[in-house]
Scaffold this active site. Structure first.
Site, PDB file in Angstrom:
ATOM      1  N   CYS A  60       1.026  -1.259   0.023  1.00 44.33           N
ATOM      2  CA  CYS A  60       0.036   0.007  -0.082  1.00 44.33           C
ATOM      3  C   CYS A  60       0.720   1.359  -0.156  1.00 44.33           C
ATOM      4  CB  CYS A  60      -0.968   0.045   1.164  1.00 44.33           C
ATOM      5  SG  CYS A  60      -0.301   0.129   2.811  1.00 44.33           S
ATOM      6  N   GLN A  61       0.257   2.276   0.443  1.00 46.09           N
ATOM      7  CA  GLN A  61       1.531   3.570   0.300  1.00 46.09           C
ATOM      8  C   GLN A  61       2.325   3.540   1.568  1.00 46.09           C
ATOM      9  OE1 GLN A  61       1.096   5.775  -1.988  1.00 46.09           O
ATOM     10  NE2 GLN A  61       2.772   6.919  -1.209  1.00 46.09           N
TER      11      GLN A  61
END
Length: 147
Positions: free
Chosen positions: A100-101
């Site tokens: 994810c980020q």
């Protein structure tokens, strides 16, 4: 024993803080011992991708994914994860790298994948921020832009 009780009464905030910290440490130990997914650094993830057939699952939203993602990553946004899980059903026995980020959403996705029966789930620590900033690894940008 009287001195312990006296200490607890006189220093109730310190005693409460000790109990809370102890509880959180024990909870973290149990969670770490019982988790069924592994955490892997971006560098080790690249090594794993080079040595065997792996699947990369990106759980960021559409705009984050379009701004840059790992080559051949499958986009499964976390908010639609349960509905989109059938896209990767065929890879239950293969190593699955989740990103994810910054690493927090990937942990949730890792838990969902292990619950769904995936055998080798690896969460990439630090997410795309670490992938791009710390390790300067390549990304692919989508040509589409989303509002």
């Amino acid at each position: 024993m009287e001195r312990v009780i006296e200490f607890l009464i006189n220093h109730y905030l310190l005693s409460l803080a000790f109990v809370v910290v102890t509880y959180l440490l024990i909870q973290d130990l149990f969670e770490t011992a019982l988790k069924k997914y592994n955490t892997i650094s971006p560098l080790l993830a690249v090594a794993k991708m080079n040595e065997m057939k792996t699947v990369v699952v990106d759980v960021r939203d559409q705009t984050e994914f379009a701004s840059g993602h790992i080559q051949e990553a499958i986009h499964l946004p976390l908010d639609k994860f349960d509905n989109e899980l059938k896209k990767i059903e065929a890879y239950k026995k293969d190593p699955v790298l989740v990103i994810c980020q910054n690493g927090t959403r990937a942990i949730s996705a890792g838990k969902l994948l292990t619950k769904a029966g995936f055998e080798q789930v690896f969460v990439i620590s630090g997410g795309m921020e670490s992938w791009q900033t710390d390790y300067k690894l390549p990304i692919k940008k989508s040509k589409k832009t989303f509002a």
